[in-house]
Design a protein around this motif. Structure first.
Motif, mmCIF file in Angstrom:
data_model
loop_
_atom_site.group_PDB
_atom_site.id
_atom_site.type_symbol
_atom_site.label_atom_id
_atom_site.label_comp_id
_atom_site.label_asym_id
_atom_site.label_seq_id
_atom_site.Cartn_x
_atom_site.Cartn_y
_atom_site.Cartn_z
ATOM 1 N N PHE A 174 -53.598 -52.521 3.594
ATOM 2 C CA PHE A 174 -52.294 -53.164 3.736
ATOM 3 C C PHE A 174 -51.217 -52.396 2.972
ATOM 4 C CE2 PHE A 174 -49.025 -56.140 2.282
ATOM 5 C CZ PHE A 174 -48.591 -56.639 3.503
ATOM 6 N N ILE A 175 -51.516 -51.967 1.763
ATOM 7 C CA ILE A 175 -50.531 -51.230 0.960
ATOM 8 C C ILE A 175 -50.169 -49.915 1.636
ATOM 9 C CG2 ILE A 175 -50.077 -50.133 -1.267
ATOM 10 C CD1 ILE A 175 -50.145 -53.186 -1.327
ATOM 11 N N TYR A 176 -51.170 -49.204 2.133
ATOM 12 C CA TYR A 176 -50.907 -47.947 2.830
ATOM 13 C C TYR A 176 -50.002 -48.185 4.045
ATOM 14 C CZ TYR A 176 -54.242 -45.007 0.249
ATOM 15 O OH TYR A 176 -54.885 -44.273 -0.711
ATOM 16 N N CYS A 177 -50.328 -49.212 4.824
ATOM 17 C CA CYS A 177 -49.542 -49.498 6.024
ATOM 18 C C CYS A 177 -48.116 -49.914 5.684
ATOM 19 C CB CYS A 177 -50.218 -50.592 6.848
ATOM 20 S SG CYS A 177 -51.762 -50.095 7.616
ATOM 21 N N PHE A 178 -47.976 -50.808 4.708
ATOM 22 C CA PHE A 178 -46.651 -51.309 4.332
ATOM 23 C C PHE A 178 -45.744 -50.166 3.881
ATOM 24 C CE2 PHE A 178 -43.638 -52.877 1.157
ATOM 25 C CZ PHE A 178 -42.995 -53.866 1.880
ATOM 26 N N LEU A 179 -46.237 -49.341 2.976
ATOM 27 C CA LEU A 179 -45.420 -48.234 2.469
ATOM 28 C C LEU A 179 -45.158 -47.197 3.554
ATOM 29 C CD1 LEU A 179 -46.987 -47.738 -1.080
ATOM 30 C CD2 LEU A 179 -44.831 -48.864 -0.498
ATOM 31 N N GLY A 180 -46.166 -46.904 4.370
ATOM 32 C CA GLY A 180 -45.988 -45.913 5.423
ATOM 33 C C GLY A 180 -44.936 -46.333 6.433
ATOM 34 N N ILE A 181 -45.001 -47.596 6.863
ATOM 35 C CA ILE A 181 -44.030 -48.092 7.841
ATOM 36 C C ILE A 181 -42.627 -48.132 7.252
ATOM 37 C CG2 ILE A 181 -43.334 -50.108 9.184
ATOM 38 C CD1 ILE A 181 -46.315 -50.766 9.494
ATOM 39 N N LEU A 182 -42.498 -48.687 6.038
ATOM 40 C CA LEU A 182 -41.177 -48.834 5.428
ATOM 41 C C LEU A 182 -40.531 -47.475 5.156
ATOM 42 C CD1 LEU A 182 -39.007 -50.657 4.236
ATOM 43 C CD2 LEU A 182 -40.226 -50.571 2.062
ATOM 44 N N ILE A 183 -41.263 -46.576 4.506
ATOM 45 C CA ILE A 183 -40.690 -45.261 4.175
ATOM 46 C C ILE A 183 -40.401 -44.469 5.443
ATOM 47 C CG2 ILE A 183 -41.152 -43.058 3.046
ATOM 48 C CD1 ILE A 183 -42.841 -44.625 0.995
ATOM 49 N N GLY A 184 -41.350 -44.488 6.385
ATOM 50 C CA GLY A 184 -41.143 -43.748 7.630
ATOM 51 C C GLY A 184 -39.985 -44.285 8.443
ATOM 52 N N ALA A 185 -39.882 -45.623 8.550
ATOM 53 C CA ALA A 185 -38.806 -46.228 9.331
ATOM 54 C C ALA A 185 -37.444 -45.940 8.704
ATOM 55 C CB ALA A 185 -39.029 -47.733 9.451
ATOM 56 N N ARG A 186 -37.389 -45.990 7.372
ATOM 57 C CA ARG A 186 -36.115 -45.729 6.696
ATOM 58 C C ARG A 186 -35.686 -44.272 6.865
ATOM 59 N NH1 ARG A 186 -31.247 -47.421 5.749
ATOM 60 N NH2 ARG A 186 -30.344 -46.671 3.790
ATOM 61 N N LEU A 187 -36.601 -43.353 6.577
ATOM 62 C CA LEU A 187 -36.271 -41.931 6.721
ATOM 63 C C LEU A 187 -35.977 -41.585 8.177
ATOM 64 C CD1 LEU A 187 -38.832 -40.252 4.290
ATOM 65 C CD2 LEU A 187 -36.412 -40.756 3.893
ATOM 66 N N GLY A 188 -36.707 -42.220 9.094
ATOM 67 C CA GLY A 188 -36.463 -41.960 10.512
ATOM 68 C C GLY A 188 -35.052 -42.323 10.927
ATOM 69 N N HIS A 189 -34.570 -43.482 10.485
ATOM 70 C CA HIS A 189 -33.194 -43.881 10.814
ATOM 71 C C HIS A 189 -32.181 -42.915 10.203
ATOM 72 C CE1 HIS A 189 -29.648 -46.379 11.449
ATOM 73 N NE2 HIS A 189 -29.323 -46.094 10.194
ATOM 74 N N CYS A 190 -32.365 -42.612 8.926
ATOM 75 C CA CYS A 190 -31.388 -41.773 8.222
ATOM 76 C C CYS A 190 -31.349 -40.347 8.779
ATOM 77 C CB CYS A 190 -31.706 -41.738 6.728
ATOM 78 S SG CYS A 190 -31.590 -43.356 5.918
ATOM 79 N N LEU A 191 -32.506 -39.787 9.095
ATOM 80 C CA LEU A 191 -32.569 -38.393 9.531
ATOM 81 C C LEU A 191 -32.295 -38.228 11.021
ATOM 82 C CD1 LEU A 191 -35.706 -37.219 7.508
ATOM 83 C CD2 LEU A 191 -33.292 -37.000 6.899
ATOM 84 N N PHE A 192 -32.722 -39.195 11.845
ATOM 85 C CA PHE A 192 -32.534 -39.077 13.288
ATOM 86 C C PHE A 192 -31.158 -39.552 13.742
ATOM 87 C CE2 PHE A 192 -37.376 -39.772 13.735
ATOM 88 C CZ PHE A 192 -37.608 -38.419 13.531
ATOM 89 N N TYR A 193 -30.639 -40.617 13.110
ATOM 90 C CA TYR A 193 -29.439 -41.269 13.610
ATOM 91 C C TYR A 193 -28.180 -41.014 12.768
ATOM 92 C CZ TYR A 193 -32.392 -43.837 16.879
ATOM 93 O OH TYR A 193 -33.271 -44.177 17.877
ATOM 94 N N GLN A 194 -28.305 -40.871 11.454
ATOM 95 C CA GLN A 194 -27.115 -40.707 10.619
ATOM 96 C C GLN A 194 -27.270 -39.609 9.569
ATOM 97 O OE1 GLN A 194 -26.737 -45.085 9.546
ATOM 98 N NE2 GLN A 194 -24.586 -44.607 9.978
#
Length: 278
Positions: free
Chosen positions: A59-79
């Motif tokens: 659960f910890i691996y999934c939670f951190l992976g999704i949150l960090i990846g989703a945040r960086l994905g928005h910042c790097l891909f969109y803005q």
């Protein structure tokens, strides 16, 4: 325009108030989605007789992976022009705060998460988990894939409560007027996606119940990627672009990012099916 024909949408952003503290609907939807996935994967691991001590860190691996990846994905891909061109933007990319014009700052939560980045972050986190626990990679990926629809469904319901990722103007009778945005009837794209992801979970669960031996072949992982991102590709035609630069592209950013996931998903799905047959 007769607004009585459409659904007026302007819910309170906060689901629960306790004194001055409030729990936003978006956060609540994320937590519910992750909790459901946790319970589903825990059941799958038990049925497959995988030791509890190997499940607990997942659960910890999934939670951190999704949150960090989703945040960086928005910042790097969109803005990237905002988050990568100043120290303030870089700090806001990493921390859930926003700097104010007067020099102060306020806690905002992470405003901007991208599902494509979350998927990449999850995969990388699962690779680290597998390396640590020695649980077979394809078993982990297939089990997570079966549960993914529940989390994806509730994340999109959170977007709906936030009146974000809105659809294009339309005259369909089920159109939503997102009063926080404007007074135009629009496709509820978030609701379309939420329903599609819920349907994927039902499909994956039924297929698993019929053929549990396919877990470990990569079939469910491929099916998850292919189904979700194929739907994402077509649903983008009903959604407004998120950033102005997308207007000059033949496909919007969501569609461009979906194509490699669709191709990879199809390959793994076929590979898993053939491997299972043999």
């Amino acid at each position: 325009m007769n607004t009585l024909l459409y659904i007026l949408w302007n819910p309170d952003l906060t689901a629960l108030h306790i004194g001055s503290w409030g729990l936003r609907w978006y956060s609540l939807c994320w937590l519910i989605g992750l909790l459901l996935a946790y319970l589903i994967v825990r059941r799958l691991f038990k049925e497959q007789k995988i030791a509890d001590e190997k499940f607990e860190p997942l659960f910890i691996y999934c939670f951190l992976g999704i949150l960090i990846g989703a945040r960086l994905g928005h910042c790097l891909f969109y803005q990237p022009d905002y988050f990568l061109t100043s120290w303030r933007g870089f700090v806001e990319m990493l921390l859930p705060i926003h700097f104010l014009p007067d020099g102060g700052w306020k806690m905002t939560g992470y405003e901007g998460l991208a599902s494509h980045g979350g998927t990449l972050g999850l995969i990388l986190a699962l690779l680290l988990y597998v390396k640590k626990t020695k649980v077979p990679l394809w078993t982990v990926l297939d089990n997570i894939a079966i549960a993914t629809g529940t989390t994806a469904c509730f994340i999109r319901l959170g977007n709906l409560m936030n009146s974000e990722i809105i659809g294009k103007v339309t005259d369909v009778p089920w159109a939503f007027i997102f009063e926080r945005v404007d007074q135009m009837p629009r496709h509820p794209g978030q609701l379309y996606e939420a329903l599609a992801y819920a349907l994927f979970f039902v499909l994956a669960w039924v297929l698993y119940r019929r053929r549990p031996d396919r877990v470990g072949t990569g079939f469910f992982f491929g099916l998850c990627l292919f189904y979700i991102f194929t739907f994402r590709f077509f649903i983008e035609y009903t959604k407004e672009i998120q950033e102005a630069f997308e207007a000059a592209l033949p496909l919007d950013m969501g569609q461009l990012l979906s194509l490699p996931f669709i191709a990879v998903g199809a390959w793994f799905m076929v590979r898993g099916w053939k491997k299972n047959v043999q």
